[in-house]
Write a protein that holds these residues in place. Structure first.
Motif, PDB file in Angstrom:
ATOM      1  N   CYS A 333       0.874  -1.132   0.183  1.00 59.12           N
ATOM      2  CA  CYS A 333      -0.149  -0.143  -0.063  1.00 59.12           C
ATOM      3  C   CYS A 333       0.869   1.100  -0.247  1.00 59.12           C
ATOM      4  O   CYS A 333       1.523   1.491   1.026  1.00 59.12           O
ATOM      5  CB  CYS A 333      -0.781  -0.053   1.319  1.00 59.12           C
ATOM      6  SG  CYS A 333      -1.633   1.753   1.394  1.00 59.12           S
ATOM      7  N   LEU A 335       0.819   4.304   0.671  1.00 53.32           N
ATOM      8  CA  LEU A 335       0.253   5.333   1.553  1.00 53.32           C
ATOM      9  C   LEU A 335       1.052   4.607   3.022  1.00 53.32           C
ATOM     10  O   LEU A 335       1.502   5.263   3.862  1.00 53.32           O
ATOM     11  CB  LEU A 335      -1.069   5.415   1.883  1.00 53.32           C
ATOM     12  CG  LEU A 335      -1.391   6.432   0.729  1.00 53.32           C
ATOM     13  CD1 LEU A 335      -3.121   6.955   0.824  1.00 53.32           C
ATOM     14  CD2 LEU A 335      -0.746   7.603   0.287  1.00 53.32           C
ATOM     15  N   CYS A 336       0.766   3.329   3.192  1.00 55.21           N
ATOM     16  CA  CYS A 336       1.527   2.558   4.387  1.00 55.21           C
ATOM     17  C   CYS A 336       2.702   2.859   4.324  1.00 55.21           C
ATOM     18  O   CYS A 336       3.683   3.126   5.138  1.00 55.21           O
ATOM     19  CB  CYS A 336       0.991   1.044   4.488  1.00 55.21           C
ATOM     20  SG  CYS A 336      -0.734   0.751   4.951  1.00 55.21           S
ATOM     21  N   TRP A 348      -0.284  -6.571   2.201  1.00 55.27           N
ATOM     22  CA  TRP A 348      -1.639  -6.668   2.336  1.00 55.27           C
ATOM     23  C   TRP A 348      -2.050  -7.765   1.242  1.00 55.27           C
ATOM     24  O   TRP A 348      -1.682  -7.932  -0.079  1.00 55.27           O
ATOM     25  CB  TRP A 348      -2.484  -5.418   2.255  1.00 55.27           C
ATOM     26  CG  TRP A 348      -2.196  -4.249   3.206  1.00 55.27           C
ATOM     27  CD1 TRP A 348      -1.169  -3.486   2.899  1.00 55.27           C
ATOM     28  CD2 TRP A 348      -2.706  -4.244   4.476  1.00 55.27           C
ATOM     29  NE1 TRP A 348      -1.262  -2.539   3.827  1.00 55.27           N
ATOM     30  CE2 TRP A 348      -2.086  -3.138   4.712  1.00 55.27           C
ATOM     31  CE3 TRP A 348      -3.634  -4.846   5.043  1.00 55.27           C
ATOM     32  CZ2 TRP A 348      -2.448  -2.556   6.295  1.00 55.27           C
ATOM     33  CZ3 TRP A 348      -4.142  -4.361   6.295  1.00 55.27           C
ATOM     34  CH2 TRP A 348      -3.374  -3.280   6.837  1.00 55.27           C
ATOM     35  N   CYS A 376      -4.511  -0.047   1.039  1.00 55.20           N
ATOM     36  CA  CYS A 376      -5.380  -0.952   2.013  1.00 55.20           C
ATOM     37  C   CYS A 376      -6.709  -0.264   2.390  1.00 55.20           C
ATOM     38  O   CYS A 376      -6.755   1.024   1.922  1.00 55.20           O
ATOM     39  CB  CYS A 376      -4.482  -0.760   3.188  1.00 55.20           C
ATOM     40  SG  CYS A 376      -4.256   0.596   4.005  1.00 55.20           S
ATOM     41  N   HIS A 379      -6.572   3.389   4.160  1.00 57.14           N
ATOM     42  CA  HIS A 379      -6.115   4.360   3.565  1.00 57.14           C
ATOM     43  C   HIS A 379      -7.197   4.633   2.323  1.00 57.14           C
ATOM     44  O   HIS A 379      -7.248   5.781   1.895  1.00 57.14           O
ATOM     45  CB  HIS A 379      -4.742   4.130   2.979  1.00 57.14           C
ATOM     46  CG  HIS A 379      -3.571   4.460   3.845  1.00 57.14           C
ATOM     47  ND1 HIS A 379      -2.797   3.502   4.462  1.00 57.14           N
ATOM     48  CD2 HIS A 379      -3.526   5.572   4.596  1.00 57.14           C
ATOM     49  CE1 HIS A 379      -2.112   4.118   5.316  1.00 57.14           C
ATOM     50  NE2 HIS A 379      -2.449   5.350   5.642  1.00 57.14           N
TER      51      HIS A 379
HETATM   52 ZN   LIG Z   1      -2.253   1.521   3.662  1.00 49.86          ZN
END
Ligand SMILES: [Zn+2]
Length: 386
Positions: A333, A335-336, A348, A376, A379
């Motif tokens: 992800c 953003l993760c 994920w 994810c 997000h």
């Molecule tokens: Zn994420």
């Protein structure tokens, strides 16, 4: 309520002195003036347009029963048709040569029929219940009977229950197909004028959905000012904000939209451009939502039901994204991956992710693989304005 069954009244008796009002589409009188065919609480004649009146005559010719007819006894030798108005009007219209039957010899008018056939019709005896009761008993009963033929619509029932000066005036305005305005109204309202759909809409708007209550409070009013003014305000508002007329505008909840947005100002030429642009957008699945979307400031994309990425695209993007992430030992992800918590390295599962538009749809982003990114679920939800 008292009822007496009469079995000796013939079609000839019923149709004696039959008067039909072409303009209003009403059978008015019969039984030599003793019978009012369409009392106020009855609906307009609708058999003709539904093509059912010929069936009534054919049934009589074949000796089939045409069902029970109910009269309301309103005075000494005075009756109103409680149920059977349409069948009686069909008989009366046929006998007065208002329509013809189609048979092997072409069009058959009553006037030119063979005498035996004429007699067969005229001498047919009808099953008639004469009822006598208070107005409320009659109306309550009228509400509960399941009328043979075309079932009553809820508004037709309400008109019966709350009959009086208000309903009469309201029907004159909103259930009258001779009213030239209905053409304009039908751009925004769906339904049939003489089946009370327009009246129902007008009442729904002014009463904010409490038609029953509104009709009961205004029953004895001798004007329909408020109803008419409110209705016209809604129509004027729609046509001044949206200068285009699109077929998806018919039947929208204009009353609710009017209440919610009427205090905002809109530039009709900008609105028109926005409508045209959205109509040209292949990703929009719900065109009916375009109008509220624009009224609300073009932010609530849920109203448009924008087409989402298909399964194959999502799977392909997931595979690519995950392969790269594994190589770089970061989360799949994006953003993760740029975050600082324990999820920054998390891979994920496909089922734990959702597709997102990299460039938002509302800003022109397309719904293809190039513009697809898997995030994810957390997000994806957090990212607004998609
Ligand atoms: Zn994420």
């Amino acid at each position: 309520m008292d009822t007496i069954l009469k079995t000796n009244i013939t079609v000839k008796d019923i149709c004696e002195g039959f008067v039909y009002n072409e303009l209003e589409g009403k059978g008015l009188f019969g039984l030599a003036g003793k019978l009012t065919i369409q009392p106020e609480y009855q609906r307009n004649y609708i058999y003709a347009e539904e093509g059912r009146e010929a069936a009534v005559i054919e049934s009589v010719l074949k000796g089939y029963p045409i069902g029970l007819i109910y009269f309301n006894k309103v005075g000494n030798n005075k009756f109103e048709v409680l149920d059977g108005q349409q069948r009686i009007t069909s008989l009366g219209r046929f006998i007065t040569d208002k329509f013809a039957l189609k048979d092997e010899n072409g069009m058959q008018y009553f006037g030119t029929m063979a005498k035996d056939k004429k007699d067969k019709i005229l001498e047919t005896k009808l099953l008639i219940y004469e009822c006598k009761g208070t107005e409320s008993q009659i109306k309550e009963w009228f509400k509960t009977i399941n009328i043979a033929g075309v079932p009553l619509k809820p508004q037709e029932l309400l008109n019966a229950i709350y009959s009086g000066p208000f309903v009469t005036l309201a029907k004159e305005e909103f259930s009258n197909s001779q009213n030239a305005n209905t053409q304009k109204w039908s751009a925004y309202i769906s339904g049939i004028v003489n089946r009370q759909d327009f009246l129902e809409q007008a009442l729904d708007w002014v009463s904010k959905g409490n038609i029953d209550d509104y009709m009961s409070r205004h029953r004895e009013d001798t004007n329909i000012k408020e109803l008419k003014t409110y209705f016209n305000s809604v129509i004027d508002w729609i046509s001044s904000v949206f200068t285009d007329v699109e077929k998806e505008m018919r039947g929208l909840e204009w009353g609710r939209l009017y209440e919610k947005y009427r205090k905002k100002s809109y530039d009709p030429s900008k609105v028109s451009k926005a409508v045209q642009k959205l109509y040209g957008d292949p990703y929009i699945k719900n065109r009916k939502g375009i109008f509220e979307y624009i009224l609300g400031g073009s932010v609530d994309t849920k109203l448009l039901n924008v087409r989402v990425f298909d399964e194959a695209t999502k799977r392909a993007v997931y595979a690519t994204q995950t392969a790269i992430a594994k190589k770089r030992k970061i989360s799949n992800c994006p953003l993760c991956a740029v975050g600082h918590d324990t999820n920054k390295n998390k891979i994920w599962l496909f089922s734990e992710m959702d597709a997102d538009h990299v460039s938002a749809w509302s800003k022109g982003g397309a719904t293809d693989a190039k513009n697809c990114e898997m995030l994810c679920k957390t997000h994806n939800r957090a990212k607004g304005n998609r």
